[in-house]
Scaffold this active site. Sequence first.
Site, PDB file in Angstrom:
ATOM      1  N   GLU A  96       0.809  -1.221   0.000  1.00 53.66           N
ATOM      2  CA  GLU A  96       0.000   0.000   0.000  1.00 53.66           C
ATOM      3  C   GLU A  96       0.844   1.273   0.000  1.00 53.66           C
ATOM      4  O   GLU A  96       0.383   2.321  -0.452  1.00 53.66           O
ATOM      5  CB  GLU A  96      -0.936   0.016   1.212  1.00 53.66           C
ATOM      6  CG  GLU A  96      -2.018  -1.048   1.192  1.00 53.66           C
ATOM      7  CD  GLU A  96      -3.043  -0.845   0.095  1.00 53.66           C
ATOM      8  OE1 GLU A  96      -3.320   0.325  -0.253  1.00 53.66           O
ATOM      9  OE2 GLU A  96      -3.561  -1.844  -0.419  1.00 53.66           O
ATOM     10  N   GLU A 105      -1.537   9.520   0.454  1.00 53.33           N
ATOM     11  CA  GLU A 105      -1.883   9.127  -0.905  1.00 53.33           C
ATOM     12  C   GLU A 105      -1.190  10.046  -1.906  1.00 53.33           C
ATOM     13  O   GLU A 105      -1.160  11.268  -1.743  1.00 53.33           O
ATOM     14  CB  GLU A 105      -3.400   9.200  -1.063  1.00 53.33           C
ATOM     15  CG  GLU A 105      -3.915   8.761  -2.406  1.00 53.33           C
ATOM     16  CD  GLU A 105      -5.427   8.695  -2.457  1.00 53.33           C
ATOM     17  OE1 GLU A 105      -5.969   8.473  -3.548  1.00 53.33           O
ATOM     18  OE2 GLU A 105      -6.053   8.863  -1.390  1.00 53.33           O
ATOM     19  N   ASN A 142     -14.493   6.192   7.754  1.00 54.33           N
ATOM     20  CA  ASN A 142     -13.432   5.371   8.316  1.00 54.33           C
ATOM     21  C   ASN A 142     -12.605   6.134   9.359  1.00 54.33           C
ATOM     22  O   ASN A 142     -12.218   5.567  10.381  1.00 54.33           O
ATOM     23  CB  ASN A 142     -12.526   4.853   7.204  1.00 54.33           C
ATOM     24  CG  ASN A 142     -13.188   3.773   6.391  1.00 54.33           C
ATOM     25  OD1 ASN A 142     -13.793   2.862   6.929  1.00 54.33           O
ATOM     26  ND2 ASN A 142     -13.104   3.883   5.069  1.00 54.33           N
TER      27      ASN A 142
END
Length: 243
Positions: A96, A105, A142
């Site tokens: 990831e 990100e 989340n």
Amino acid sequence: MSVRRVMAAGASAAIASTLALAAPVTASGAVRTETRATGFVVSEAQFNQMFPSRNSFYTYKGLTDALGAYPGFANTGNAATKKREAAAFFANVSHETGGLKYVVEQNTANYSHYCDMSQPYGCPDGKQYYGRGPLQLSWNFNYKAAGDALHIDLLHHPEKVAQDPAVSWETGLWFWNSQQGAGKMTPHIAMVDNKGFGETIRSINGDLECNGKNADERNDRINLYKKFVGVLGTDVGGGNLSC
């Protein structure tokens, strides 16, 4: 490799609710360090071997400070099972984040997309909920769920996941130990019940990588798992490697 978000908006019902299983027990970094650092199945030298080019943000101390939040992680079953779970977690983390190189990100064009306004709390103060941390936590629901479980206000302060190493690791452990994502079980249960590494892939990104999809991405996770169990002196064990 581009770093993608772990959880899809369509899976919010399964992901946003924190399961009672493997609930965190403390938010005190001092307690965590005392209770888990010395007994963790991954030494600092092994951690360094796994991630030789990692971002300095991802410290071994930050990791061990976070371990007490989920005392069952890499601490359930026999010695081989504990090592396999740690290797499985780190394999997915490595995939990831490009080997723990990325804290956030990389596709900035996505940053404004992760706000589900159907949630009653919305996205306060214009905060953005793009991927951050070792499992690239994303979406407002989340951050809210992880923060509630960890007793940290991540809904109003999502930046903490990219500023505090222990908090960052905690969010990864939150997903791993209490969320099933697109799968049928948590990654923790998949490893301690010998359901196979493939089930951890299914939970984390099954909608995009399982059932014949994105073989290169899936195989990268599997190859990292094989590498990391070797670093820890064990093997992949039984069960399904792929999904």
